[in-house]
Design a protein around this motif. Structure first.
Motif, short mmCIF file in Angstrom:
data_model
loop_
_atom_site.label_atom_id
_atom_site.label_comp_id
_atom_site.label_asym_id
_atom_site.label_seq_id
_atom_site.Cartn_x
_atom_site.Cartn_y
_atom_site.Cartn_z
N UNK A 199 -78.39 -53.77 -13.63
CA UNK A 199 -79.82 -53.95 -12.87
C UNK A 199 -79.60 -54.79 -11.89
N UNK A 200 -78.69 -55.97 -12.14
CA UNK A 200 -78.89 -57.09 -11.19
C UNK A 200 -78.01 -56.65 -9.96
N UNK A 201 -77.34 -55.76 -10.17
CA UNK A 201 -76.56 -55.55 -8.75
C UNK A 201 -77.55 -54.65 -7.95
N UNK A 202 -78.58 -53.70 -8.14
CA UNK A 202 -79.49 -53.33 -7.40
C UNK A 202 -80.31 -54.48 -6.61
N UNK A 203 -80.58 -55.60 -7.55
CA UNK A 203 -81.44 -56.63 -7.15
C UNK A 203 -80.52 -57.38 -5.88
N UNK A 204 -79.33 -57.57 -6.35
CA UNK A 204 -78.45 -58.22 -5.09
C UNK A 204 -78.56 -57.46 -3.77
N UNK A 205 -78.23 -55.95 -4.08
CA UNK A 205 -78.40 -55.46 -2.80
C UNK A 205 -79.43 -55.37 -1.71
N UNK A 206 -80.49 -55.79 -2.74
CA UNK A 206 -81.90 -55.84 -1.75
C UNK A 206 -81.94 -56.87 -0.34
N UNK A 207 -80.84 -57.66 -0.74
CA UNK A 207 -80.87 -58.66 0.25
C UNK A 207 -80.49 -58.12 2.01
N UNK A 208 -79.74 -56.79 1.89
CA UNK A 208 -79.59 -56.22 2.91
C UNK A 208 -80.96 -55.69 3.75
N UNK A 219 -72.10 -57.12 -0.31
CA UNK A 219 -72.83 -58.16 -1.06
C UNK A 219 -72.49 -57.64 -2.75
N UNK A 220 -72.87 -56.46 -3.01
CA UNK A 220 -72.55 -56.35 -4.51
C UNK A 220 -71.35 -56.75 -5.23
N UNK A 221 -70.35 -56.44 -4.46
CA UNK A 221 -69.23 -56.81 -5.07
C UNK A 221 -69.09 -58.48 -5.26
N UNK A 222 -69.86 -59.22 -4.55
CA UNK A 222 -69.91 -60.80 -4.48
C UNK A 222 -70.52 -60.89 -5.76
N UNK A 223 -71.33 -60.01 -6.32
CA UNK A 223 -72.50 -60.25 -7.55
C UNK A 223 -71.91 -59.88 -8.71
N UNK A 224 -70.84 -59.18 -8.91
CA UNK A 224 -70.13 -58.82 -10.23
C UNK A 224 -69.40 -59.95 -10.98
N UNK A 225 -69.81 -60.10 -12.03
CA UNK A 225 -69.29 -60.92 -12.85
C UNK A 225 -68.13 -60.63 -13.78
#
Ligand SMILES: [Zn+2]
Length: 278
Positions: free
Chosen positions: A228-237, A268-274
């Protein structure tokens, strides 16, 4: 003049069956670089057999530094390195390309196929354009069509060839290996696959020729993630909205903008992956 552009990925190359075969800097990748170069050279030779007058090879995998220039057919030129406006299909926007080859391609995220994924190795479980599930083949074919360029050759595993029948039914497709699992395949030797690719490229050259560019029209692109957090991260675009816990969507005026926005989202999403939890 017949100008061919080869978009050279790596997962679908002869002999490549798991991440270590195509991860830059690893011994497995070093071993597989000549196999990929062999596939590309076979395509180059076939296109010239079929009447091509120029072939540009655009590197399309990860760091985009996989092919061995010193082993490349002298008649071809190599666009190597990353940060390119259209990424995997850089060069097609010149508007003078008569045919594009998808070489060493693979099926999309969530599909059967050796090393199946869409841009990101992981994290992304599906991409849909106007409701249709799209892998890299369809995405890039839609972009090329807007510039009047038909797909004239596809190589990869057998699942990739089946996928290509959906977006480029005319294009010769060469299976260099048969899918067993995402990380296993029955492989044929480079001598055999080179002969198949060369013959198919010669047939593909006959399909080359400028087409009427596909008129730009709005495209609805949906992307589904595994967290879910990856979808959230993508919304900065800008323009990207979260439509479900693991899903985002945006509407692009055409596929040219659609693929550029997609690239922004994946970056953006690849930078949000832990590392451990994704
Ligand atoms: Zn790749």
């Amino acid at each position: 003049m017949t100008r061919i552009l080869i978009s050279a990925d790596m997962e679908g190359a002869t002999g490549v069956t798991w991440p270590g075969d195509c991860l830059p800097g690893t011994p497995g990748w070093e071993r597989c670089r000549p196999l990929l170069t062999s596939d590309v050279n076979a395509a180059v030779a076939g296109f010239f057999d079929g009447g091509a007058t120029s072939v540009l090879v655009n590197e399309a995998h990860m760091t985009m530094r996989n092919l061995l220039l010193e082993q490349l057919d002298d008649r071809a030129e190599l666009l190597t390195g990353r940060h390119k406006e259209l990424s995997m299909v850089e060069g097609v926007q010149r508007g003078d390309v008569d045919g594009i080859a998808f070489l060493a391609y693979h099926t999309g995220a969530g599909e059967e196929g050796v090393l199946a994924h869409t841009y990101l190795g992981n994290s992304l479980t599906g991409v849909f354009v106007d409701g249709v599930r799209a892998g890299e083949g369809l995405l890039n074919a839609l972009v090329a069509a807007e510039f009047g360029t038909p797909v004239v050759l596809v190589t990869g595993d057998d699942r990739t060839c089946a996928d290509a029948r959906g977006y480029a039914p005319e294009a010769p497709a060469v299976a260099v290996k048969d899918y067993v699992s995402r990380y296993a395949a029955v492989c044929r030797t480079p001598a055999r696959t080179a002969a198949d690719i060369r013959a198919a490229a010669a047939r593909g050259a006959a399909l080359a020729g400028r087409r009427e560019p596909e008129p730009p029209r709005p495209r609805r692109v949906e992307i589904e993630f595994d967290a879910e957090h990856l979808a959230g991260a993508a919304t900065v675009v800008p323009g990207v909205e979260q439509t479900a816990p693991r899903r985002v969507a945006y509407t692009a005026p055409d596929m040219y903008e659609g693929i550029r926005c997609f690239k922004a989202v994946t970056t953006v999403v690849s930078a949000a992956v832990e590392e451990w939890y994704g």
